[in-house]
Design a protein around this motif. Structure first.
Motif, short mmCIF file in Angstrom:
data_model
loop_
_atom_site.label_atom_id
_atom_site.label_comp_id
_atom_site.label_asym_id
_atom_site.label_seq_id
_atom_site.Cartn_x
_atom_site.Cartn_y
_atom_site.Cartn_z
N LEU A 14 0.82 -1.21 0.00
CA LEU A 14 0.00 0.00 0.00
C LEU A 14 0.85 1.25 0.00
O LEU A 14 0.60 2.19 -0.78
CB LEU A 14 -0.93 0.00 1.22
N THR A 15 1.83 1.31 0.90
CA THR A 15 2.64 2.52 1.00
C THR A 15 3.47 2.74 -0.25
O THR A 15 3.66 3.88 -0.70
CB THR A 15 3.55 2.46 2.24
N ARG A 16 3.98 1.66 -0.84
CA ARG A 16 4.76 1.79 -2.07
C ARG A 16 3.90 2.35 -3.20
O ARG A 16 4.32 3.26 -3.93
CB ARG A 16 5.34 0.43 -2.45
N ALA A 17 2.69 1.84 -3.34
CA ALA A 17 1.79 2.32 -4.39
C ALA A 17 1.36 3.76 -4.12
O ALA A 17 1.26 4.57 -5.06
CB ALA A 17 0.57 1.41 -4.50
N TYR A 18 1.12 4.08 -2.86
CA TYR A 18 0.67 5.44 -2.52
C TYR A 18 1.74 6.47 -2.84
O TYR A 18 1.44 7.57 -3.31
CB TYR A 18 0.30 5.49 -1.04
N ARG A 19 2.98 6.11 -2.60
CA ARG A 19 4.07 7.06 -2.83
C ARG A 19 4.30 7.33 -4.32
O ARG A 19 4.96 8.32 -4.68
CB ARG A 19 5.36 6.54 -2.19
N GLU A 20 3.77 6.50 -5.19
CA GLU A 20 3.87 6.77 -6.61
C GLU A 20 3.15 8.04 -7.00
O GLU A 20 3.55 8.74 -7.93
CB GLU A 20 3.35 5.58 -7.41
N THR A 21 2.05 8.35 -6.29
CA THR A 21 1.30 9.58 -6.56
C THR A 21 1.47 10.63 -5.48
O THR A 21 1.03 11.76 -5.64
CB THR A 21 -0.21 9.26 -6.72
N HIS A 22 2.11 10.24 -4.35
CA HIS A 22 2.38 11.17 -3.25
C HIS A 22 3.85 11.00 -2.83
O HIS A 22 4.14 10.52 -1.73
CB HIS A 22 1.45 10.91 -2.06
N PRO A 23 4.78 11.38 -3.71
CA PRO A 23 6.19 11.09 -3.44
C PRO A 23 6.76 11.80 -2.22
O PRO A 23 7.82 11.38 -1.72
CB PRO A 23 6.89 11.56 -4.73
N ASP A 24 6.11 12.86 -1.74
CA ASP A 24 6.63 13.58 -0.58
C ASP A 24 6.19 12.95 0.75
O ASP A 24 6.63 13.40 1.81
CB ASP A 24 6.17 15.04 -0.61
N THR A 25 5.31 11.97 0.69
CA THR A 25 4.84 11.31 1.91
C THR A 25 5.83 10.24 2.34
O THR A 25 6.24 9.40 1.54
CB THR A 25 3.45 10.67 1.70
#
Length: 316
Positions: free
Chosen positions: A117-128
């Motif tokens: 989940l976190t890996r996929a989320y960071r694809e669109t929210h790289p600053d998180t």
């Protein structure tokens, strides 16, 4: 015992000493941890018992054990000290947008579903940024100081101020590597699986403090189909879900895959269903948002993302 007002409560130090003594069930060990004398610990416990007008320990030739009053108090003291620690941490380090989102979960969930989940989320929210804390033994990790959200199972209760979101029920299905299925399958008849190497979670997994749920085993899965299964010694049994999943990927046998934990493997094709039957049980998985993190502006989008992703698991 009459209700005490807050200003008449015993000192915080007395409660902290009691928690350490209750943890060790030994005044000597408590004194060693607190760096005081055994007499000082004993004196504080006696004063606390006097103030509360109840015995907190039962003393016997075999050692100490908590009395019913002591067991009740220990839960309250543990929660209270956790809240105090959490509040102090919040005061000394107010949440900032650029701070990592800290997530707590069991080892299996953290190693597979949360990391995906976190890996996929960071694809669109790289600053998180994320901090992932995983343990099967620390049953207080979900509410430890600094933990923003936690994935918990089998418990639909939350502490006042926390938010709790239903995600999906517990669902397991036999899975294996595609190579294993090609060489040994297909397994249209569930009974044919009884002749295959069935890898399993060891009993100690279910006894871990952060889990401690009713075991969900091959016997459970076969019983749900009306098949009596007498387990044979498993080629591999482990208390660590990631080890079991790695073995299944290597083609060593069939495992019961929790749908959210093996979701990424199923999507990639590194694991495939060995049989179509999915066993669903009553307990469920929840997302807990801890009170101190509710107002973090960067947390809500991630929570919404987790809820959205969980819908595909629930619909499976």
């Amino acid at each position: 015992m009459p209700r005490l007002s807050r200003r008449h409560l015993p000192s915080l130090g007395a409660f902290a000493t009691f928690e350490v003594a209750a943890k060790h069930l030994s005044f000597t060990a408590a004194a060693r941890e607190l760096n005081v004398t055994q007499a000082a610990v004993s004196q504080q416990i006696r004063a606390l018992e006097t103030a509360l007008d109840t015995s907190l320990f039962r003393r016997s030739p075999g050692g100490l054990e908590l009395s019913p009053s002591g067991a009740t108090l220990l839960g309250a003291v543990g929660d209270g000290l956790d809240r105090l620690t959490e509040a102090i941490a919040t005061l000394s380090a107010p949440p900032q947008v650029d701070q990592p989102i800290t997530i707590a979960a069991t080892i299996g969930v953290a190693s597979h579903w949360i990391t995906a989940l976190t890996r996929a989320y960071r694809e669109t929210h790289p600053d998180t940024c994320f901090t992932i804390l995983a343990s099967d033994e620390d049953d207080r990790l979900s509410r430890a100081a600094g933990v923003d959200i936690a994935l918990i199972c089998g418990n639909d209760r939350s502490r006042a101020g926390d938010e709790l979101y239903y995600l999906f029920p517990e669902m397991v299905q036999p899975v294996c590597s595609p190579e294993f299925l090609a060489q040994n399958g297909p397994f249209h008849d569930a009974e044919t699986l009884t002749h295959q190497p069935l890898l399993d979670l060891h009993d100690s997994h279910w006894q871990s403090r952060a889990i401690n749920w009713q075991p969900l085993t091959w016997v459970s899965w076969f019983n749900s189909l009306g098949i009596t299964h007498v387990p044979r010694p498993a080629p591999l049994s482990t208390n660590c879900n990631p080890i079991l999943i790695d073995a299944a990927r290597r083609g060593e046998g069939v495992i019961l895959g929790w749908r959210h934990i093996v979701a990424e493997d199923l999507a990639r094709g590194t694991l495939v269903p060995a049989h179509p039957h999915v066993l669903r049980v009553e307990r469920a998985n929840f997302l807990q948002v801890n009170d101190h993190a509710r107002d973090r502006p960067d947390l809500r989008p991630f929570v919404d993302y987790v809820l959205d992703q969980s819908r595909s698991i629930a619909a499976a």
